[in-house]
Design a protein around this motif. Sequence first.
Motif, PDB file in Angstrom:
ATOM      1  N   SER A 186       0.829  -1.203   0.000  1.00  0.00           N
ATOM      2  CA  SER A 186       0.000   0.000   0.000  1.00  0.00           C
ATOM      3  C   SER A 186       0.868   1.259   0.000  1.00  0.00           C
ATOM      4  N   PHE A 187       1.955   1.216   0.752  1.00  0.00           N
ATOM      5  CA  PHE A 187       2.853   2.374   0.784  1.00  0.00           C
ATOM      6  C   PHE A 187       3.442   2.660  -0.591  1.00  0.00           C
ATOM      7  N   MET A 188       3.845   1.621  -1.307  1.00  0.00           N
ATOM      8  CA  MET A 188       4.474   1.832  -2.613  1.00  0.00           C
ATOM      9  C   MET A 188       3.480   2.413  -3.613  1.00  0.00           C
ATOM     10  N   ARG A 189       2.203   2.023  -3.533  1.00  0.00           N
ATOM     11  CA  ARG A 189       1.210   2.615  -4.426  1.00  0.00           C
ATOM     12  C   ARG A 189       1.065   4.110  -4.148  1.00  0.00           C
ATOM     13  N   SER A 190       0.998   4.456  -2.872  1.00  0.00           N
ATOM     14  CA  SER A 190       0.888   5.878  -2.520  1.00  0.00           C
ATOM     15  C   SER A 190       2.164   6.624  -2.868  1.00  0.00           C
ATOM     16  N   CYS A 191       3.316   5.992  -2.628  1.00  0.00           N
ATOM     17  CA  CYS A 191       4.597   6.645  -2.882  1.00  0.00           C
ATOM     18  C   CYS A 191       4.771   6.973  -4.358  1.00  0.00           C
ATOM     19  N   ARG A 192       4.463   6.025  -5.229  1.00  0.00           N
ATOM     20  CA  ARG A 192       4.604   6.269  -6.669  1.00  0.00           C
ATOM     21  C   ARG A 192       3.692   7.416  -7.116  1.00  0.00           C
ATOM     22  N   ALA A 193       2.469   7.424  -6.590  1.00  0.00           N
ATOM     23  CA  ALA A 193       1.538   8.492  -6.971  1.00  0.00           C
ATOM     24  C   ALA A 193       2.037   9.852  -6.490  1.00  0.00           C
ATOM     25  N   ILE A 194       2.607   9.902  -5.301  1.00  0.00           N
ATOM     26  CA  ILE A 194       3.099  11.169  -4.745  1.00  0.00           C
ATOM     27  C   ILE A 194       4.312  11.665  -5.522  1.00  0.00           C
ATOM     28  N   LEU A 195       5.255  10.781  -5.814  1.00  0.00           N
ATOM     29  CA  LEU A 195       6.455  11.191  -6.545  1.00  0.00           C
ATOM     30  C   LEU A 195       6.111  11.617  -7.969  1.00  0.00           C
ATOM     31  N   ASN A 196       5.164  10.914  -8.592  1.00  0.00           N
ATOM     32  CA  ASN A 196       4.741  11.330  -9.936  1.00  0.00           C
ATOM     33  C   ASN A 196       4.065  12.701  -9.900  1.00  0.00           C
ATOM     34  N   ALA A 197       3.242  12.923  -8.869  1.00  0.00           N
ATOM     35  CA  ALA A 197       2.583  14.223  -8.748  1.00  0.00           C
ATOM     36  C   ALA A 197       3.602  15.326  -8.485  1.00  0.00           C
ATOM     37  N   ALA A 198       4.656  15.016  -7.727  1.00  0.00           N
ATOM     38  CA  ALA A 198       5.690  16.013  -7.452  1.00  0.00           C
ATOM     39  C   ALA A 198       6.398  16.438  -8.734  1.00  0.00           C
ATOM     40  N   GLU A 199       6.474  15.556  -9.714  1.00  0.00           N
ATOM     41  CA  GLU A 199       7.081  15.885 -11.003  1.00  0.00           C
ATOM     42  C   GLU A 199       6.127  16.624 -11.925  1.00  0.00           C
ATOM     43  N   GLY A 200       4.898  16.771 -11.502  1.00  0.00           N
ATOM     44  CA  GLY A 200       3.924  17.473 -12.343  1.00  0.00           C
ATOM     45  C   GLY A 200       3.012  16.555 -13.108  1.00  0.00           C
ATOM     46  N   LYS A 201       3.138  15.238 -12.913  1.00  0.00           N
ATOM     47  CA  LYS A 201       2.262  14.286 -13.582  1.00  0.00           C
ATOM     48  C   LYS A 201       0.950  14.162 -12.817  1.00  0.00           C
TER      49      LYS A 201
END
Length: 429
Positions: A186-201
């Motif tokens: 569950s953490f990795m799903r949230s982490c990927r979404a957060i890091l992608n959003a931080a890049e502007g995705k």
Amino acid sequence: MSNPFEMNNRRGSSPPLEMNDQEIIPEEPTMRSVGLMSAQSVGLYGSIGSRPTPSFGSPPLGFSLPGPGLKRDLRQGKGKEICTKEWSGKVAVPKEWKVDNLEQVPEDFPLERTSREIEADGSEVASRISDALRMLSIEAEYDDEKAKAKCRTDDFVSFRIRLFAATEAGQPVVVEVQRRSGSAASFMRSCRAILNAAEGKEAETSKMKGPPSFKKPIGQMKCLEGIAGVQKEQESKAAFEKAVELLRSQELDINVLGMEDLILLTDIDKTSVATARYVSKNIVTEEDYVREVVTRELERNVFPGSDLVSDKMEEKMQMLALKLLTNAFDVTVKDGSLKNATASQEWYSECVIPRLMTQLKTANDSPNAACMAACAMKSLLTCSQDALNHVDELGGAQAFVEARTVGEKVHEKLATEAGECINIIETST
């Protein structure tokens, strides 16, 4: 010639000692007594294993829980609680993450593998992340000065986000996400979404309802279609009794395991439909020990954001109890069991509805708990006119409006659930 074993009396407090002296002069100050006792973990109700007697009755609707960032210092014998802030500069939600100056990554500082360098301004990255946390419905507390965010998901995953400057110029920005507790998947799903959003995705907000290998609920698997109904009921009963046995333990961590088992047994995406119906109906209609535990946890006063282990366990137990009610109500609202129970049992009007409305009023402090309360209330309002009347008597419509306002700022799921409850109330009048 002086005796080599003589001691010089530099302070003039005692004469010099010789080897032949039989008397030993004690050091000062003189020890009078000493008390030895084992350390005891102190929680809200004393030791961690202690259990209060559940009391029924409606708490005042205006009751509010302590805000995040406060922790209790219970010192034995002093008879009072001291509240101190965990972070200096930490502010309760709702609030946007506003970062001005970033600390440069220290030398020899080992960054987590779940980190990423982003070519953007620090304030822009922080804004993207706070927007993503809102869309993902992740509860967050921000420390602007240290560029930290303390996050928790509704499935009890806790992690931290930290922003650094890669160079003295301030760019690129290093985003580090560190898991503290909870499911790694569950953490990795949230982490990927957060890091992608931080890049502007665009942040991916869809959540998987089960492990990656399960493309549909377990109860719909072909290998379970031929199992006899009697065998299913026996297995459901055995699993339920095992979970209740864990709840009867005097150890709080074992109680948590029992509550987690019940949540799995009432989730149709993770167990068979027959098992979910059996366990959910038992919780909703039977006045047994599980109901006593749920009542105790609903009436417990927790301290969100505390660092004490006992407080964290008590807060988790309350969140699990809310999740259990949400699952059980969602299953039984479809077969009419919930409607009959709310009409015939005072437990719902005297305990469940008032406590759920109280949790809804604490949306600023704990959006996750308020969201679970809104989900449970939605099931009650859908099937029961008695629940609608009771909410109207308590003036609870305004609580849903306030919760939706908070959710629109920091927790999208809370805004959605509170909005649906408002629609049910408006269409029923």
